[in-house]
Design a protein around this motif. Structure first.
Motif, mmCIF file in Angstrom:
data_model
loop_
_atom_site.group_PDB
_atom_site.id
_atom_site.type_symbol
_atom_site.label_atom_id
_atom_site.label_comp_id
_atom_site.label_asym_id
_atom_site.label_seq_id
_atom_site.Cartn_x
_atom_site.Cartn_y
_atom_site.Cartn_z
ATOM 1 N N LEU A 152 0.862 -1.181 0.000
ATOM 2 C CA LEU A 152 0.000 0.000 0.000
ATOM 3 C C LEU A 152 0.899 1.232 0.000
ATOM 4 C CD1 LEU A 152 -2.797 1.410 0.305
ATOM 5 C CD2 LEU A 152 -2.526 1.128 2.790
ATOM 6 N N VAL A 153 0.808 2.028 -1.055
ATOM 7 C CA VAL A 153 1.639 3.227 -1.180
ATOM 8 C C VAL A 153 0.789 4.434 -0.806
ATOM 9 C CG1 VAL A 153 3.135 4.595 -2.680
ATOM 10 C CG2 VAL A 153 2.924 2.121 -3.052
ATOM 11 N N LEU A 154 1.178 5.101 0.269
ATOM 12 C CA LEU A 154 0.484 6.303 0.728
ATOM 13 C C LEU A 154 1.380 7.518 0.532
ATOM 14 C CD1 LEU A 154 -1.133 4.960 4.028
ATOM 15 C CD2 LEU A 154 -2.149 5.081 1.743
ATOM 16 N N ASN A 155 0.793 8.676 0.727
ATOM 17 C CA ASN A 155 1.547 9.912 0.502
ATOM 18 C C ASN A 155 1.728 10.659 1.821
ATOM 19 O OD1 ASN A 155 2.823 11.829 -1.260
ATOM 20 N ND2 ASN A 155 0.998 13.094 -1.091
ATOM 21 N N ASP A 156 1.027 11.756 2.007
ATOM 22 C CA ASP A 156 1.164 12.543 3.236
ATOM 23 C C ASP A 156 0.266 12.037 4.358
ATOM 24 O OD1 ASP A 156 3.026 14.212 2.090
ATOM 25 O OD2 ASP A 156 1.581 15.767 1.546
ATOM 26 N N LEU A 157 -0.617 11.117 4.040
ATOM 27 C CA LEU A 157 -1.614 10.672 5.011
ATOM 28 C C LEU A 157 -0.991 10.094 6.273
ATOM 29 C CD1 LEU A 157 -4.669 10.287 5.451
ATOM 30 C CD2 LEU A 157 -4.426 8.016 4.410
ATOM 31 N N VAL A 158 0.160 9.451 6.128
ATOM 32 C CA VAL A 158 0.834 8.835 7.272
ATOM 33 C C VAL A 158 2.294 9.279 7.285
ATOM 34 C CG1 VAL A 158 1.544 6.661 8.346
ATOM 35 C CG2 VAL A 158 -0.694 6.830 7.233
ATOM 36 N N GLY A 159 2.764 9.736 8.426
ATOM 37 C CA GLY A 159 4.176 10.060 8.617
ATOM 38 C C GLY A 159 4.838 8.987 9.461
ATOM 39 N N ALA A 181 6.070 6.142 16.449
ATOM 40 C CA ALA A 181 5.169 5.246 15.724
ATOM 41 C C ALA A 181 4.578 6.002 14.550
ATOM 42 C CB ALA A 181 4.058 4.740 16.647
ATOM 43 N N ALA A 182 4.099 5.258 13.575
ATOM 44 C CA ALA A 182 3.420 5.886 12.440
ATOM 45 C C ALA A 182 2.183 6.625 12.937
ATOM 46 C CB ALA A 182 3.031 4.815 11.421
ATOM 47 N N GLN A 183 1.897 7.761 12.320
ATOM 48 C CA GLN A 183 0.757 8.557 12.743
ATOM 49 C C GLN A 183 0.239 9.401 11.587
ATOM 50 O OE1 GLN A 183 2.008 11.828 15.488
ATOM 51 N NE2 GLN A 183 4.081 11.045 15.103
ATOM 52 N N ILE A 184 -0.982 9.865 11.727
ATOM 53 C CA ILE A 184 -1.528 10.837 10.789
ATOM 54 C C ILE A 184 -1.053 12.209 11.267
ATOM 55 C CG2 ILE A 184 -3.606 11.828 9.773
ATOM 56 C CD1 ILE A 184 -5.034 9.182 10.467
ATOM 57 N N VAL A 188 -1.738 17.342 8.475
ATOM 58 C CA VAL A 188 -2.559 16.626 7.496
ATOM 59 C C VAL A 188 -4.008 16.566 7.970
ATOM 60 C CG1 VAL A 188 -2.959 14.378 6.418
ATOM 61 C CG2 VAL A 188 -0.641 15.308 6.549
ATOM 62 N N LYS A 189 -4.202 16.319 9.265
ATOM 63 C CA LYS A 189 -5.566 16.320 9.800
ATOM 64 C C LYS A 189 -6.239 17.674 9.581
ATOM 65 C CE LYS A 189 -4.997 12.816 13.442
ATOM 66 N NZ LYS A 189 -4.992 12.563 14.893
ATOM 67 N N LEU A 190 -5.463 18.739 9.706
ATOM 68 C CA LEU A 190 -6.027 20.078 9.544
ATOM 69 C C LEU A 190 -6.322 20.406 8.089
ATOM 70 C CD1 LEU A 190 -3.812 22.118 12.051
ATOM 71 C CD2 LEU A 190 -6.254 21.614 12.271
ATOM 72 N N VAL A 191 -5.417 20.010 7.186
ATOM 73 C CA VAL A 191 -5.492 20.455 5.800
ATOM 74 C C VAL A 191 -6.216 19.461 4.898
ATOM 75 C CG1 VAL A 191 -4.113 21.079 3.774
ATOM 76 C CG2 VAL A 191 -3.403 21.852 6.040
ATOM 77 N N LEU A 192 -5.970 18.164 5.086
ATOM 78 C CA LEU A 192 -6.463 17.167 4.138
ATOM 79 C C LEU A 192 -7.656 16.363 4.627
ATOM 80 C CD1 LEU A 192 -3.225 15.617 2.541
ATOM 81 C CD2 LEU A 192 -4.968 16.994 1.403
ATOM 82 N N VAL A 193 -7.752 16.137 5.918
ATOM 83 C CA VAL A 193 -8.827 15.275 6.428
ATOM 84 C C VAL A 193 -10.100 16.109 6.594
ATOM 85 C CG1 VAL A 193 -9.593 13.745 8.266
ATOM 86 C CG2 VAL A 193 -7.183 13.765 7.582
ATOM 87 N N LYS A 194 -11.037 15.873 5.699
ATOM 88 C CA LYS A 194 -12.281 16.631 5.712
ATOM 89 C C LYS A 194 -13.436 15.854 6.349
ATOM 90 C CE LYS A 194 -9.993 19.644 3.297
ATOM 91 N NZ LYS A 194 -9.470 20.882 3.936
ATOM 92 N N ALA A 235 -6.749 4.239 12.243
ATOM 93 C CA ALA A 235 -8.203 4.451 12.203
ATOM 94 C C ALA A 235 -8.724 4.840 13.580
ATOM 95 C CB ALA A 235 -8.883 3.182 11.698
ATOM 96 N N GLY A 236 -8.213 4.151 14.602
ATOM 97 C CA GLY A 236 -8.634 4.450 15.961
ATOM 98 C C GLY A 236 -8.259 5.852 16.406
ATOM 99 N N SER A 237 -7.169 6.397 15.851
ATOM 100 C CA SER A 237 -6.742 7.747 16.238
ATOM 101 C C SER A 237 -7.696 8.817 15.733
ATOM 102 C CB SER A 237 -5.330 8.019 15.700
ATOM 103 O OG SER A 237 -5.339 8.248 14.285
ATOM 104 N N LEU A 238 -8.602 8.447 14.841
ATOM 105 C CA LEU A 238 -9.584 9.407 14.304
ATOM 106 C C LEU A 238 -10.903 9.337 15.047
ATOM 107 C CD1 LEU A 238 -8.867 8.750 10.537
ATOM 108 C CD2 LEU A 238 -8.388 10.876 11.764
ATOM 109 N N ALA A 239 -10.994 8.452 16.026
ATOM 110 C CA ALA A 239 -12.260 8.289 16.755
ATOM 111 C C ALA A 239 -12.541 9.512 17.609
ATOM 112 C CB ALA A 239 -12.181 7.045 17.624
#
Length: 239
Positions: A152-159, A181-184, A188-194, A235-239
């Motif tokens: 799975l190739v992601l971009n800015d979604l996960v650092g 650990a990997a995180q969003i 990115v949460k402010l700019v991309l996650v709508k 996914a849980g970090s977005l709850a």
């Protein structure tokens, strides 16, 4: 933000390396105030030896020769409008490449280079271009299936930056691109996650892929230890 280049501008970078059958990556550096930001290009070879280039980086001629020996550059994916830096230079060097971007980023990408499509046909069922749910079609992902498993190739979604040091690391940690650990990333949460709920569902569905072997991100190390659990945690970090 660094302005997109109008010429082939080679910044510090490493060597192309294989992470799976038909997949190469290379890490470069962007000089920013107080820090260097690592960035990763991923190259996928289709079944007819055409190449899909994800988040392109201008490489030196030795590494470009390695890339061209690997296959023929055919698709140039700009996975969001923050990754336009080398897009024009790549298109100028390889005019036959189809430029691909997610629909929500198309207008800004086209300020730099014309976009040919937001729904590419690779002619290879193993490779799938996806627009990430919950980002208003501004962020893309790539799913690559090989006999060894799925990448799975992601971009800015996960650092997932782990190895940087100095004052820059503190800034990257504050932004959420670096950590233990990997995180969003926070930015990115402010700019991309709508739509957090939609994104949570997307991450959860990816986490159910039993064949998943790794997650490759544009900023940081590949995630190869239990990538399914990583996606569930994200996914849980977005709850």
């Amino acid at each position: 933000m660094t302005q997109p280049y109008t010429h082939w501008n080679v910044l510090p970078h490493g060597k192309l390396s294989a992470i799976d059958e038909g997949i190469l990556t290379v890490v470069g550096q962007i000089r920013m105030p107080l820090m260097n930001l690592p960035r990763r290009m991923t190259v996928v070879r289709l079944n007819d030896s055409r190449l899909v280039v994800w988040s392109a980086i201008a490489l030196d001629e030795q590494e470009m020769a390695t890339l061209e020996a690997f296959g023929r550059p055919a698709f140039l994916i700009v996975p969001n409008d923050h990754h336009r830096l080398d897009a024009r230079a790549w298109k100028d060097r390889y005019p036959q490449m189809q430029v691909v971007a997610p629909e929500g980023s198309r207008a800004k990408v086209e300020e730099v280079v014309p976009v040919d499509t937001t729904a590419p046909d690779f002619g290879d069922s193993r490779v799938e271009f996806v627009t990430v749910a919950g980002t208003r079609d501004q962020e893309a992902a790539l799913i690559v299936r090989t006999p060894n498993g799925t990448t799975l190739v992601l971009n800015d979604l996960v650092g997932n930056i782990r190895s940087e040091s100095g004052i820059g690391t503190s800034l990257l940690r504050i932004a959420g691109f670096a950590g233990n650990a990997a995180q969003i990333p926070r930015v990115v949460k402010l700019v991309l996650v709508k739509d957090p709920n939609a994104l949570r569902g997307q991450l959860s569905r990816w986490g159910e892929m039993q064949s998943l072997k790794r997650i490759v991100v544009s900023h940081g190390d590949p995630i190869e230890t239990n990538p399914q659990q990583t996606l569930r945690d994200l996914a849980g970090s977005l709850a």
